[in-house]
Design a protein around this motif. Structure first.
Motif, mmCIF file in Angstrom:
data_model
loop_
_atom_site.group_PDB
_atom_site.id
_atom_site.type_symbol
_atom_site.label_atom_id
_atom_site.label_comp_id
_atom_site.label_asym_id
_atom_site.label_seq_id
_atom_site.Cartn_x
_atom_site.Cartn_y
_atom_site.Cartn_z
ATOM 1 N N SER A 52 0.838 -1.196 0.000
ATOM 2 C CA SER A 52 0.000 0.000 0.000
ATOM 3 C C SER A 52 0.879 1.254 0.000
ATOM 4 N N ARG A 53 0.488 2.258 -0.771
ATOM 5 C CA ARG A 53 1.351 3.441 -0.884
ATOM 6 C C ARG A 53 0.637 4.763 -0.620
ATOM 7 N N ASP A 54 -0.605 4.705 -0.193
ATOM 8 C CA ASP A 54 -1.375 5.933 -0.009
ATOM 9 C C ASP A 54 -1.408 6.328 1.471
ATOM 10 N N PRO A 55 -0.658 7.381 1.851
ATOM 11 C CA PRO A 55 -0.631 7.769 3.266
ATOM 12 C C PRO A 55 -1.955 8.368 3.736
ATOM 13 N N MET A 56 -2.883 8.555 2.808
ATOM 14 C CA MET A 56 -4.214 9.021 3.180
ATOM 15 C C MET A 56 -5.191 7.843 3.285
ATOM 16 N N ASP A 57 -4.642 6.627 3.316
ATOM 17 C CA ASP A 57 -5.508 5.458 3.454
ATOM 18 C C ASP A 57 -4.815 4.409 4.328
ATOM 19 N N MET A 58 -4.789 4.683 5.604
ATOM 20 C CA MET A 58 -4.116 3.798 6.562
ATOM 21 C C MET A 58 -4.893 2.502 6.791
ATOM 22 N N GLY A 59 -6.214 2.564 6.660
ATOM 23 C CA GLY A 59 -7.034 1.371 6.883
ATOM 24 C C GLY A 59 -6.648 0.246 5.941
ATOM 25 N N THR A 60 -6.440 0.583 4.677
ATOM 26 C CA THR A 60 -6.044 -0.418 3.682
ATOM 27 C C THR A 60 -4.652 -0.963 3.991
ATOM 28 N N ALA A 61 -3.748 -0.094 4.417
ATOM 29 C CA ALA A 61 -2.380 -0.535 4.720
ATOM 30 C C ALA A 61 -2.351 -1.452 5.948
ATOM 31 N N MET A 62 -3.233 -1.199 6.918
ATOM 32 C CA MET A 62 -3.137 -1.910 8.200
ATOM 33 C C MET A 62 -3.990 -3.172 8.295
ATOM 34 N N VAL A 72 -10.406 -12.383 6.984
ATOM 35 C CA VAL A 72 -10.459 -13.374 8.079
ATOM 36 C C VAL A 72 -11.414 -14.510 7.723
ATOM 37 N N PRO A 73 -11.176 -15.703 8.289
ATOM 38 C CA PRO A 73 -12.129 -16.800 8.102
ATOM 39 C C PRO A 73 -13.414 -16.534 8.907
ATOM 40 N N ASP A 74 -14.478 -17.225 8.572
ATOM 41 C CA ASP A 74 -15.761 -17.091 9.284
ATOM 42 C C ASP A 74 -16.167 -15.622 9.402
ATOM 43 N N ALA A 75 -16.247 -14.969 8.246
ATOM 44 C CA ALA A 75 -16.424 -13.519 8.214
ATOM 45 C C ALA A 75 -17.708 -13.061 8.898
ATOM 46 N N THR A 76 -18.772 -13.830 8.796
ATOM 47 C CA THR A 76 -20.031 -13.391 9.407
ATOM 48 C C THR A 76 -19.918 -13.416 10.923
ATOM 49 N N GLU A 77 -19.397 -14.529 11.429
ATOM 50 C CA GLU A 77 -19.118 -14.636 12.868
ATOM 51 C C GLU A 77 -18.254 -13.461 13.344
ATOM 52 N N PHE A 78 -17.257 -13.165 12.531
ATOM 53 C CA PHE A 78 -16.323 -12.090 12.882
ATOM 54 C C PHE A 78 -17.042 -10.748 12.905
ATOM 55 N N ARG A 79 -17.742 -10.455 11.831
ATOM 56 C CA ARG A 79 -18.421 -9.155 11.699
ATOM 57 C C ARG A 79 -19.414 -8.916 12.829
ATOM 58 N N ASN A 80 -20.051 -9.975 13.283
ATOM 59 C CA ASN A 80 -21.058 -9.855 14.341
ATOM 60 C C ASN A 80 -20.507 -9.320 15.658
ATOM 61 N N LEU A 106 -10.700 -5.948 6.402
ATOM 62 C CA LEU A 106 -10.356 -6.982 7.375
ATOM 63 C C LEU A 106 -11.376 -8.121 7.356
ATOM 64 N N ALA A 107 -12.653 -7.765 7.273
ATOM 65 C CA ALA A 107 -13.693 -8.802 7.251
ATOM 66 C C ALA A 107 -13.558 -9.710 6.026
ATOM 67 N N ASP A 108 -12.939 -9.200 4.967
ATOM 68 C CA ASP A 108 -12.689 -10.020 3.771
ATOM 69 C C ASP A 108 -11.461 -10.918 3.941
ATOM 70 N N PRO A 110 -4.240 -5.920 6.522
ATOM 71 C CA PRO A 110 -3.526 -7.210 6.430
ATOM 72 C C PRO A 110 -2.730 -7.546 7.692
ATOM 73 N N ALA A 111 -2.188 -6.545 8.359
ATOM 74 C CA ALA A 111 -1.450 -6.803 9.604
ATOM 75 C C ALA A 111 -2.408 -7.286 10.692
ATOM 76 N N ALA A 112 -3.588 -6.685 10.743
ATOM 77 C CA ALA A 112 -4.597 -7.129 11.719
ATOM 78 C C ALA A 112 -5.006 -8.571 11.435
ATOM 79 N N ALA A 113 -5.197 -8.884 10.157
ATOM 80 C CA ALA A 113 -5.585 -10.250 9.786
ATOM 81 C C ALA A 113 -4.496 -11.247 10.164
ATOM 82 N N ASP A 114 -3.244 -10.870 9.943
ATOM 83 C CA ASP A 114 -2.130 -11.761 10.273
ATOM 84 C C ASP A 114 -2.086 -12.051 11.770
ATOM 85 N N THR A 115 -2.193 -11.003 12.570
ATOM 86 C CA THR A 115 -2.132 -11.178 14.030
ATOM 87 C C THR A 115 -3.350 -11.948 14.539
#
Lengths: 345, 345
Positions: free
Chosen positions: A203-213, A255-263, A251-253, A215-220
């Motif tokens: 990711s290269r857009d400093p005005m879009d931190m959500g997209t950059a971060m 992680v596994p079990d996305a509906t469970e997660f989103r809830n 992020l919801a896209d 994948p790190a949340a998903a990894d952890t």
């Protein structure tokens, strides 16, 4: 119960006997006007908070969050072994100057907006070592100080893109203790800790931190889930910070079990401001996750309205220099699991 | 022996069972040309080290120090639980980008030039908790990257004052382990840790870090000495970093039993360069203390030439912003005691 740690996997630890004794959240005027305005222990009236600069105001916020936490616990600064804390400013301006004032030994930390869960994670493991009796984990940020350091001079009045986050003027602190520091009986405990890896999806857009971060949340989240054997349904809330609207959707896209997660997923950045506050993607900043957890999630755990929360603060590890040199934006996310535990459990 | 910790006082801990498995030091051409040139595991030929910027070169140094340490221990990155590390660059550019490459979970730290002993101190306590099996403690700095961030554009060719320090192009890393990570038998152990407080004596000259940091070193030495009951004569060497010529002289005036102290005191900044290298006060930078300990002090401990070393890295916690706002320069010093221990002791 004596504090202890069990290694579940590389960077993932199960923790017992580490209690949250108190928490405090401090915010600015805009944070006070949002949907979580009522959860703050203290709101500063303006951006300078009686100081001469936005950076000094951030140091004042950082100090106040620690001070309020100790006041609520009826403890003095001398009762705390170490403060683990950080902020976004170059060379941790606000954390260091706050520590000059409170005079508690300091281990300064930096994981950008993931600093709060780094602090709680290290703090829990330190307490479990049987060394420190009490530690404070804290993080701070200030909108105006971050704007002029990371983006443009405020006077420019540039138009923010719809994916841009709004750095929160906020600080949160948590007082943690093992049994020797007064942690005992029923209450909120740190029950697992996961240290994040640096993840870079290009990711290269400093005005879009959500997209950059995201994948790190998903990894952890994935590493934490695999090592602990927990399912999303084991949590009352999975709280990320600060992915905002855009990053939460990504992020919801991932992680596994996305509906469970989103809830059960909520994001600190998305929760902090109302849709009428024109913050676009949501709140961000090291103080956002810290204040939202300390002011909003912890009290609900303490009151028994939730029994288990997974807190995953996320940080974008770019600097203006790395960005200007054409580097992509690496990110990191550190997780901490908090559980209500009764003496017997 | 199972790792353990005993609290001696606020922020001061006695540690057992935490072993140093390996260490590596990486430096630049000027560091290689100095009196400690022979202790480096790797010297980069020029300031860019094949990268496109001084900052990217610092990240390469930081990565190489971790990589070399693991190579010497015949371990892979996947064998390490967590890297604890930091640097001087805004938002820890080099530490974060090195971690993007090695992919070991990262807890980023900042105590300016005291970062290395913060990393070792936290690392030792984390290992003693029984959580992580192995951690790497590391710190890095780069002369050219620091100059243009903290002082003036390099092209200006300004004249340095006689009290100014020379930021080292260097990185050092230490691999630490408890018994489950292979730490056993005779060898070098971390035997005590002291977390520093932020001390500000009102110093305002950013070209004289030694004067700003000496009081912090004295404070930490005093707290460490009082809590542990050690005398200066219990150490083969008391190694500060990086007070240089000026700060070392002031420190000797601030500690009790000054003659005893002076007899075994050495400073990483003073030791790194020769008097013919025109560095004035001596070396500095987060990588200076890290590389000098990893390359010079640790091997002498390992070979049995010394049995106990007290390492006290010092950091000036100013930022260009705090300085420009007229703030004085707060400082911090974190101490770690290393001892040669035989299985029986």
């Amino acid at each position: 119960m004596k504090a202890g740690v069990e290694r579940l996997d590389r960077g993932v630890y199960s923790v017992s006997g580490v209690h949250v004794l108190e928490a405090a959240a401090v915010g600015g005027a805009m944070e006070g006007a949002g949907p979580l305005g009522h959860v703050f222990d203290h709101l500063v009236p303006d951006d300078l908070d009686g100081t001469g600069s936005f950076e000094a105001a951030e140091a004042s916020l950082a100090f106040t969050a620690v001070r309020r936490t100790l006041d609520k616990a009826r403890l003095d600064a001398s009762d705390v072994d170490v403060v683990l804390g950080g902020d976004l400013l170059n060379q941790l301006y606000s954390t260091n100057f706050a520590a000059r004032q409170h005079q508690i030994p300091l281990y300064g930390l930096f994981s950008a907006c993931a600093t709060f869960t780094e602090a709680v994670g290290i703090g829990a493991l330190l307490l479990a070592s049987g060394g420190p009796a009490r530690v404070v984990a804290a993080a701070a940020s200030h909108h105006m100080a971050a704007e002029r350091q990371f983006r443009y001079p405020i006077e420019l009045g540039y138009q923010r893109t719809m994916t841009a986050s709004w750095t929160a003027t906020a600080s949160g602190a948590l007082l943690l203790a093992g049994s020797e520091g007064g942690g005992a009986g029923d209450g909120v405990e740190v029950t697992a800790v996961t240290a994040g890896r640096v993840i870079d999806f290009g990711s290269r857009d400093p005005m879009d931190m959500g997209t950059a971060m995201a994948p790190a949340a998903a990894d952890t989240l994935g590493r934490h889930q695999k090592a602990t054997g927990r399912r999303w349904s084991d949590y009352d809330q999975i709280l990320t910070g600060d992915l905002g609207v855009v990053g939460s959707r990504i992020l919801a896209d991932l992680v596994p079990d996305a509906t469970e997660f989103r809830n059960r997923h909520e994001d600190c950045g998305r929760a902090l401001y109302g849709s009428d506050q024109d913050v676009h993607n949501g709140g961000s900043g090291a103080g956002c996750a810290a204040a939202v957890f300390a002011g909003w999630a912890y009290p609900r755990l303490f009151r028994g309205e939730m029994t288990r929360v997974l807190m995953v603060a996320t940080g974008a590890l770019f600097s203006p220099t790395s960005y200007q040199q054409g580097e992509s934006i690496p990110a990191i996310a550190h997780a901490v699991e908090f559980s209500w535990r009764t003496e017997a459990s």
